[in-house]
Write an enzyme that holds these catalytic residues in place. Structure first.
Site, PDB file in Angstrom:
ATOM      1  CG  ASP A  20     -52.298  53.591 -14.883  1.00  0.00           C
ATOM      2  OD1 ASP A  20     -53.057  52.682 -16.669  1.00  0.00           O
ATOM      3  OD2 ASP A  20     -51.012  54.063 -15.562  1.00  0.00           O
ATOM      4  N   GLY A  46     -49.451  55.135 -24.691  1.00  0.00           N
ATOM      5  CA  GLY A  46     -49.949  56.450 -26.054  1.00  0.00           C
ATOM      6  C   GLY A  46     -50.223  57.493 -24.833  1.00  0.00           C
ATOM      7  CG  ASN A  91     -38.378  46.769 -21.124  1.00  0.00           C
ATOM      8  OD1 ASN A  91     -38.643  45.499 -21.154  1.00  0.00           O
ATOM      9  ND2 ASN A  91     -39.297  47.405 -20.534  1.00  0.00           N
ATOM     10  CG  ASP A  95     -44.992  53.895  -9.115  1.00  0.00           C
ATOM     11  OD1 ASP A  95     -44.765  52.844  -9.939  1.00  0.00           O
ATOM     12  OD2 ASP A  95     -46.051  54.525  -9.372  1.00  0.00           O
ATOM     13  N   GLY A 154     -40.415  53.747 -18.442  1.00  0.00           N
ATOM     14  CA  GLY A 154     -39.933  53.538 -19.497  1.00  0.00           C
ATOM     15  C   GLY A 154     -41.100  54.882 -20.722  1.00  0.00           C
ATOM     16  CG  ASP A 155     -45.378  54.859 -20.876  1.00  0.00           C
ATOM     17  OD1 ASP A 155     -44.423  53.517 -21.780  1.00  0.00           O
ATOM     18  OD2 ASP A 155     -45.606  54.958 -20.212  1.00  0.00           O
ATOM     19  NE  ARG A 194     -42.468  64.003 -11.180  1.00  0.00           N
ATOM     20  CZ  ARG A 194     -41.672  65.265 -10.609  1.00  0.00           C
ATOM     21  NH1 ARG A 194     -41.405  65.670 -10.186  1.00  0.00           N
ATOM     22  NH2 ARG A 194     -41.237  65.212 -12.161  1.00  0.00           N
ATOM     23  N   GLY A 226     -47.275  56.832  -9.689  1.00  0.00           N
ATOM     24  CA  GLY A 226     -48.470  57.356 -10.570  1.00  0.00           C
ATOM     25  C   GLY A 226     -47.493  57.812 -12.323  1.00  0.00           C
ATOM     26  CB  SER A 260     -44.439  60.436 -12.608  1.00  0.00           C
ATOM     27  OG  SER A 260     -44.498  59.808 -13.542  1.00  0.00           O
TER      28      SER A 260
HETATM   29  O1  RIB Z   1     -45.880  51.959 -19.000  1.00  0.00           O
HETATM   30  C1  RIB Z   1     -46.805  52.245 -17.932  1.00  0.00           C
HETATM   31  C2  RIB Z   1     -48.238  52.533 -18.559  1.00  0.00           C
HETATM   32  O2  RIB Z   1     -48.844  50.909 -18.994  1.00  0.00           O
HETATM   33  C3  RIB Z   1     -49.763  52.021 -17.307  1.00  0.00           C
HETATM   34  O3  RIB Z   1     -50.180  54.024 -17.282  1.00  0.00           O
HETATM   35  C4  RIB Z   1     -50.707  51.276 -17.876  1.00  0.00           C
HETATM   36  O4  RIB Z   1     -51.708  51.977 -17.947  1.00  0.00           O
HETATM   37  C5  RIB Z   1     -50.468  50.378 -18.953  1.00  0.00           C
HETATM   38  O5  RIB Z   1     -50.081  51.149 -19.986  1.00  0.00           O
END
Ligand code: RIB
Length: 307
Positions: free
Chosen positions: A15, A43, A186, A247, A252-253, A285, A287, A291
């Site tokens: 990123d 992922g 989402n 941030d 969501g991940d 946090r 990133g 994060s």
């Molecule tokens: O969900 C966030 C991610 O989406 C970022 O890390 C970016 O690489 C994209 O895949």
């Protein structure tokens, strides 16, 4: 809840992040600040998040033969993630994402998938030994759709509970959705899938009902700062936590990974609360991977759980 074996098939990116006061309009040149790089990819983010929450994680993906790929590999190794199924593609560069983060904490992401495109259905065929030994599979949509589908179908063959994080969203045929046990859009992803604008609990219910009608047994809609909504064996709304969002990249991940870690171990309402806490902490946090919260942090924010 620790010790769940989770396979995650998906993207790994570098990123490239810059903060902006607001998002640019077409043709506008904007002054940004605080340029930084961080490991990302939906992922790989989920793999790191699940590992920090105590799961035994195997990551299935593809990076390039370059410094971004090598750094990502090292980072995930440090998190204790099994990388036996992470390919290095000789021809394509590691995926990169350009991310703008506004002062509000919201983000805008542009992705060049690069080597993520080289994760092929044939690679999934090699995973039979892995699938006979995991409890969960998580997939997202930053790798080719036929590869994702192959992974979901293999999971069903091996009776592995599968979670499809439909991000980034695109219209999908109903039988693709039906191949997953749990689908986690989402609000905007739910709208792209169903055509229903999700901006209230009623509209979340309508969208979830449509997705469930296509054959997903469980649907969780991530409502961002408002929390999350479950539609399936029952219907549950779980409010989120008051936090100062710095941030939201990767929040969501964090949510999806946390849900995978506790799904079936905690009652669904508590699993949503646990996942809301993980997502909220990630948003405090900067990133994506940096994060991701620890299990202790998530337990402290989520409050008492029946474990
Ligand atoms: O969900 C966030 C991610 O989406 C970022 O890390 C970016 O690489 C994209 O895949």
């Amino acid at each position: 809840m620790a010790g769940k074996k989770i396979a995650i098939a998906g993207s790994a990116n570098m990123d490239l992040i810059m903060r902006v006061a607001h998002f640019p309009k077409p043709g506008e040149t904007l002054a940004g600040k605080d340029f930084t790089t961080a490991h990302g990819g939906k992922g790989a983010n989920q793999a790191v998040a699940a590992a920090r929450l105590g799961a035994q994680v195997s990551f299935i993906g593809s990076v390039g033969n370059d410094s971004f790929g090598n750094q990502q590999r090292k980072e995930m190794e440090n998190e204790g993630i099994n990388l036996r199924y992470l390919k290095t593609d000789p021809a394509l560069p590691t995926g990169t994402a350009i991310i703008l983060v506004a002062d509000s904490g919201e983000n805008m992401i542009i992705l060049d998938a690069g080597a993520n495109q080289a994760l092929h259905p044939e690679d999934i065929h090699l995973l039979k030994p892995l699938f006979s030994d995991v409890d969960r599979l998580i997939c997202q949509l930053e790798t080719p759709l036929d590869t994702v589908r192959e992974a979901l179908e293999l999971a069903r063959t091996y009776n592995v509970f599968s979670i499809l994080d439909v991000a980034p969203a695109c219209p999908l045929p109903p039988d693709f959705i039906a191949a997953a046990d749990l689908v986690t859009p989402n609000e905007s992803e739910a709208e792209i899938l169903t055509g229903i604008k999700v901006d209230s609990l009623d509209s979340a219910r309508a969208a979830a009902e449509r997705i469930a009608g296509w054959g997903a047994r469980h649907v969780v809609i991530k409502l961002g700062a408002k929390g999350s909504y479950y539609f399936g064996d029952e219907e549950i709304y779980a409010p989120s936590f008051e936090i100062n969002a710095v941030d939201t990249t990767g929040a969501g991940d964090a949510f999806t990974a946390a849900l995978a870690v506790v799904w079936g171990t905690l009652p669904t309402a508590e699993a949503l609360r646990f996942a809301n806490a993980a997502g909220a902490l990630a948003a405090t946090r900067p990133g994506a991977q940096p994060s991701m919260p620890s299990l202790e942090e998530v337990l402290a924010l989520a409050g008492s759980l029946s474990v």
